[in-house]
Scaffold this motif. Structure first.
Motif, PDB file in Angstrom:
ATOM      1  N   ARG A 205     -60.259 -17.318  -9.831  1.00  0.00           N
ATOM      2  CA  ARG A 205     -60.911 -16.281  -9.044  1.00  0.00           C
ATOM      3  C   ARG A 205     -60.134 -14.960  -9.072  1.00  0.00           C
ATOM      4  O   ARG A 205     -60.727 -13.885  -9.208  1.00  0.00           O
ATOM      5  CB  ARG A 205     -61.020 -16.798  -7.608  1.00  0.00           C
ATOM      6  N   GLU A 221     -66.284  -4.061  -5.746  1.00  0.00           N
ATOM      7  CA  GLU A 221     -66.137  -4.028  -4.291  1.00  0.00           C
ATOM      8  C   GLU A 221     -67.410  -4.485  -3.606  1.00  0.00           C
ATOM      9  O   GLU A 221     -67.373  -5.223  -2.623  1.00  0.00           O
ATOM     10  CB  GLU A 221     -65.778  -2.619  -3.834  1.00  0.00           C
ATOM     11  N   GLY A 224     -67.804  -7.973  -3.300  1.00  0.00           N
ATOM     12  CA  GLY A 224     -66.925  -8.653  -2.351  1.00  0.00           C
ATOM     13  C   GLY A 224     -65.449  -8.642  -2.693  1.00  0.00           C
ATOM     14  O   GLY A 224     -64.648  -9.273  -2.010  1.00  0.00           O
TER      15      GLY A 224
ATOM     16  N   HIS B  74     -66.097  -3.889   0.672  1.00  0.00           N
ATOM     17  CA  HIS B  74     -65.922  -5.235   0.125  1.00  0.00           C
ATOM     18  C   HIS B  74     -66.353  -6.324   1.107  1.00  0.00           C
ATOM     19  O   HIS B  74     -66.339  -7.501   0.762  1.00  0.00           O
ATOM     20  CB  HIS B  74     -64.475  -5.446  -0.324  1.00  0.00           C
ATOM     21  N   VAL B  77     -70.890  -8.043   1.294  1.00  0.00           N
ATOM     22  CA  VAL B  77     -71.422  -9.328   0.864  1.00  0.00           C
ATOM     23  C   VAL B  77     -71.286 -10.366   1.967  1.00  0.00           C
ATOM     24  O   VAL B  77     -72.190 -11.153   2.221  1.00  0.00           O
ATOM     25  CB  VAL B  77     -70.706  -9.773  -0.428  1.00  0.00           C
ATOM     26  N   ARG B  78     -70.163 -10.338   2.674  1.00  0.00           N
ATOM     27  CA  ARG B  78     -69.950 -11.291   3.779  1.00  0.00           C
ATOM     28  C   ARG B  78     -70.943 -11.043   4.904  1.00  0.00           C
ATOM     29  O   ARG B  78     -71.310 -11.952   5.632  1.00  0.00           O
ATOM     30  CB  ARG B  78     -68.528 -11.181   4.314  1.00  0.00           C
ATOM     31  N   LEU B 101     -70.045 -15.369 -11.493  1.00  0.00           N
ATOM     32  CA  LEU B 101     -69.013 -15.953 -10.625  1.00  0.00           C
ATOM     33  C   LEU B 101     -68.414 -14.908  -9.688  1.00  0.00           C
ATOM     34  O   LEU B 101     -68.055 -15.211  -8.544  1.00  0.00           O
ATOM     35  CB  LEU B 101     -67.902 -16.590 -11.471  1.00  0.00           C
ATOM     36  N   ILE B 102     -68.308 -13.657 -10.153  1.00  0.00           N
ATOM     37  CA  ILE B 102     -67.801 -12.592  -9.281  1.00  0.00           C
ATOM     38  C   ILE B 102     -68.715 -12.441  -8.070  1.00  0.00           C
ATOM     39  O   ILE B 102     -68.252 -12.161  -6.965  1.00  0.00           O
ATOM     40  CB  ILE B 102     -67.695 -11.254 -10.050  1.00  0.00           C
ATOM     41  N   GLY B 103     -70.012 -12.667  -8.269  1.00  0.00           N
ATOM     42  CA  GLY B 103     -70.931 -12.616  -7.137  1.00  0.00           C
ATOM     43  C   GLY B 103     -70.554 -13.622  -6.054  1.00  0.00           C
ATOM     44  O   GLY B 103     -70.859 -13.429  -4.881  1.00  0.00           O
ATOM     45  N   HIS B 105     -67.452 -14.433  -5.401  1.00  0.00           N
ATOM     46  CA  HIS B 105     -66.037 -14.203  -5.090  1.00  0.00           C
ATOM     47  C   HIS B 105     -65.697 -14.465  -3.623  1.00  0.00           C
ATOM     48  O   HIS B 105     -64.773 -15.213  -3.314  1.00  0.00           O
ATOM     49  CB  HIS B 105     -65.665 -12.768  -5.465  1.00  0.00           C
ATOM     50  N   SER B 106     -66.489 -13.833  -2.720  1.00  0.00           N
ATOM     51  CA  SER B 106     -66.083 -13.890  -1.306  1.00  0.00           C
ATOM     52  C   SER B 106     -66.302 -15.269  -0.704  1.00  0.00           C
ATOM     53  O   SER B 106     -65.790 -15.559   0.369  1.00  0.00           O
ATOM     54  CB  SER B 106     -66.836 -12.836  -0.506  1.00  0.00           C
ATOM     55  N   MET B 108     -65.275 -17.919  -2.338  1.00  0.00           N
ATOM     56  CA  MET B 108     -64.396 -18.814  -3.088  1.00  0.00           C
ATOM     57  C   MET B 108     -62.969 -18.884  -2.554  1.00  0.00           C
ATOM     58  O   MET B 108     -62.119 -19.539  -3.126  1.00  0.00           O
ATOM     59  CB  MET B 108     -64.352 -18.404  -4.557  1.00  0.00           C
ATOM     60  N   GLY B 109     -62.678 -18.165  -1.457  1.00  0.00           N
ATOM     61  CA  GLY B 109     -61.312 -18.167  -0.935  1.00  0.00           C
ATOM     62  C   GLY B 109     -60.845 -19.561  -0.554  1.00  0.00           C
ATOM     63  O   GLY B 109     -61.656 -20.459  -0.325  1.00  0.00           O
ATOM     64  N   ARG B 186     -76.001 -11.774 -10.496  1.00  0.00           N
ATOM     65  CA  ARG B 186     -74.748 -11.540  -9.775  1.00  0.00           C
ATOM     66  C   ARG B 186     -75.019 -11.318  -8.290  1.00  0.00           C
ATOM     67  O   ARG B 186     -74.311 -11.836  -7.432  1.00  0.00           O
ATOM     68  CB  ARG B 186     -74.024 -10.335 -10.378  1.00  0.00           C
TER      69      ARG B 186
END
Lengths: 359, 311
Positions: A205, A221, A224, B74, B77-78, B101-103, B105-106, B108-109, B186
């Motif tokens: 990631r 950005e 996310g 950033h 999306v959340r 996959l970047i879509g 991202h948030s 995947m933490g 995405r």
């Protein structure tokens, strides 16, 4: 079963995300690593083992720079200084407080990482050329600091005498890394670990976020990615690895002195050149670039000085000729092969995987 | 019904120029809401304010109770909002797979002990973020499992948008219509509740447009995603949307159903200029027609049945 990429199917997503995607690649990689560990100390002369050690230092340093420049798209002309922080921290700790060099190595790298974090802060606002100037300023400030730190080294000059590296675990291990061969084993392990760790980072990631910032910051950005914290993370990781390369440099000179001039802007520019020539944003590219640009001047010197008898002028002006050639090579790559040696290698590989059906 | 997205008196000024001037707009949950208007009307500016690219100079934006002007870019999306771009802002060198996959991202933490809440939750999340770089370098257990799990989710999105064939290709190599689709993929990978589409069909041929309309409608119906879209193709807009907001020179002219928009004289004026007949006469005299696009617009108005007419 050894097969090429054509016609090989993955049964799990984990297998599909592997670094070496075919058995052939896996065998080639590990075979190469084992062969190097076995053959280099037995086949090569001391001089050449020393050359290989310098290549390994550059591989680590350029891999670190590549994370920042190649993958995250943030330029730094201060990596020579980060390497210096790693080297001097380790050497001073060793010289004044007798901290074993191999314990000092990660401490030095951590110091470099902290400074990288600080230097990365302007990247929130400044981009491109301006960031280059900001990092150049930090290089010069740190270089100046290295020149004026007799108070820290407790020696007459800023140079630090370094003793042999040793790894001392009471009762278990007491090994001194004295010879070039010893250092080769140590450096080899560090280089392999650095390269594999970087590959792993870039397929996870965090690595994807780095590349997204490089390609389209605002889109990243909105998807996310907190661009600022990831830029700082890239600076930190990159400086940490540069600090390790600096520490390796100090170990290589562990029978002499390390001096501030080893970590001046020339080192930063050299790593930058290696990164560009090898191929930005590719881990193998960093390896190719480092190998090429470390060995080229050495071979060039051998070749030119062999003219001592007939073409005296060439041998006398060796260093100027080297500078000119360096510049020409960089310009040539930027114009004709901006993706570097790695792109050339990929083209050759594609030719053979498709041969004889397509060229 | 309560609005999911509510914009009131939004103003965006660049120096003396007002890109948006007191625009108000309510979007009902689960609806498809189009924003139309001539070039330079402020459509993309409005979308850029909602998606936090621009900070509006005045006015309020609320999404499900959140004040959007306080949401960092950033964190959008959340909050539940994703968008696509007019000029395709994809990550060119990355594969289709990595772009999608970047879509995610948030989502995947690393979150150790998912059950925890409150302060413990925040401490655990901070710890997760702190160990993630080192854990990623080692690519051991949790990281490997997470990557594989999210890869499986991406495959769902790729299947939905029929992108499996090209999953490993760098997006820079793909055809334009395909890239538009990856852009949508995405955005969908983020699992938004509100989707902002900036000219999703610009530059596409008829076949590609038809497919895109199908994807947008399915996204809206099957996933219940509220959709706000900017589009110039009136046929598409009339057929797809339940509500249409018309902007001109940064001001809102009206919001209404396609049927209402079609007959509103101010809308026709905005597209055709103030005095249509006078201009047309002058053009006829000069032998040119700048109002041709306007005429096409009117034809599209009349030709396409609106969503409610069909049902």
């Amino acid at each position: 079963m050894i097969v090429t990429r054509t016609g090989q199917f993955k049964k799990s997503y984990a297998a599909d995300a592997a670094i070496q995607r075919t058995n052939l690649q896996r065998i080639a990689f590990w075979g190469f690593v084992v062969a190097m560990f076995v053959l280099v100390p037995r086949v090569l002369s001391t001089v050449w083992i020393n050359n290989v050690n310098q290549v390994l230092i550059a591989v680590v340093g350029v891999t670190g720079l590549n994370i920042l420049l190649g993958y995250t798209g943030q330029i730094s002309i201060g990596h020579g200084a980060f390497a210096g922080v790693g080297a001097f921290t380790m050497a001073v700790l060793n010289n004044r407080w007798h901290v074993p060099m191999l314990v000092g190595l990660p401490i030095g790298a951590a110091m470099a990482a902290l400074l990288g974090l600080a230097v990365g802060i302007p990247s929130l606002r400044v981009k491109g050329l301006y960031l280059a100037v900001a990092t150049l300023a930090s290089q010069e400030i740190l270089s100046w600091f290295f020149e004026h730190m007799e108070w820290l080294t407790k020696q007459k000059t800023s140079s630090v005498d370094v003793r042999a590296a040793w790894l001392h675990i009471p009762g278990i291990l007491n090994h001194k890394f004295k010879t070039d061969t010893d250092l080769f084993y140590l450096f080899g392990v560090i280089a392999v670990v650095t390269v594999l760790a970087t590959e792993n980072l870039m397929r996870s990631r965090i690595g994807r976020a780095f590349v997204a910032i490089r390609d389209r910051e605002i889109a990243a950005e909105i998807a996310g990615v907190n661009a600022f914290s990831y830029k700082l993370l890239a600076f930190t990781i990159s400086a940490f690895i540069a600090g390790i390369a600096g520490g390796m440099q100090a170990l290589l000179f562990s029978r002499a002195q390390i001096t501030p001039s080893q970590f001046d802007i020339n080192l930063s520019i050299n790593w930058l050149a290696m990164n560009i020539i090898g191929g930005l944003g590719s881990v193998p590219g960093a390896i190719y670039g480092a190998t090429f640009l470390v060995l080229l001047p050495i071979e060039l010197r051998n070749w030119i000085t062999s003219f001592r008898g007939s073409y005296r002028w060439l041998a006398d002006h060796y260093s100027q000729i080297q500078d000119v050639l360096f510049g020409l090579i960089i310009i040539g790559f930027l114009i004709f092969e901006p993706d570097g040696l790695n792109a050339i290698w990929l083209r050759i590989r594609r030719f053979f995987t498709h041969w004889p059906f397509a060229a | 019904m309560d609005a999911q997205l509510s914009i009131s008196k939004l103003t965006l000024a660049f120096g003396a120029v007002r890109a948006l001037d007191g625009v108000s707009l309510d979007v009902a949950p689960g609806s498809i809401h189009a924003i139309i208007g001539p070039n330079g009307a402020g459509k993309t500016s409005l979308l850029n304010c909602i998606s936090r690219v621009y900070q509006p100079s005045n006015g309020a934006m609320r999404f499900e109770g959140h004040d959007l002007s306080r949401v960092a870019r950033h964190n959008l999306v959340r909050t539940g909002i994703a968008r696509t771009f007019q000029n395709i802002a994809l990550f060119k060198a990355m594969s289709v797979l990595d772009n999608v996959l970047i879509g995610q991202h948030s989502r995947m933490g690393l979150h150790p002990l998912p059950g925890a809440s409150g302060l413990g939750r925040r401490l655990l999340d901070a710890a997760g973020a702190a160990v993630e770089p080192l854990a990623s370098c080692l690519y051991f257990g949790p990281i490997r499992a997470r990557e594989a799990a999210h890869r499986a989710e991406v495959e769902d999105v790729l299947e939905f948008l029929e992108l499996q064939q090209v999953r490993r290709r760098p997006v820079g190599e793909l055809a334009y219509g395909m890239q538009k689709r990856v852009d949508l993929a995405r955005a969908l990978a983020a699992r938004p509740r509100l989707l902002l589409l900036d000219e999703p069909m610009a530059g596409m041929n008829a076949g590609e447009k038809e497919e895109m309309v199908r994807f947008i409608r399915e996204t809206n119906r099957e996933r219940g995603v509220t959709t706000v879209l900017i589009e110039h193709d009136m046929g598409v807009v009339m057929g797809l949307s339940e509500q249409i907001t018309v902007l001109d020179f940064g001001r809102k002219i009206m919001t209404g159903t396609p049927a209402e928009v079609r007959v509103n004289p101010r809308v026709i004026e905005a597209y055709l200029g103030e005095d249509v007949t006078r201009v047309q006469e002058e053009e006829a005299a000069a032998g040119v027609s700048a109002t041709e696009s306007g005429a096409e617009f009117l034809t599209a108005f009349e030709a396409v049945p609106s969503a409610e007419e069909r049902e």
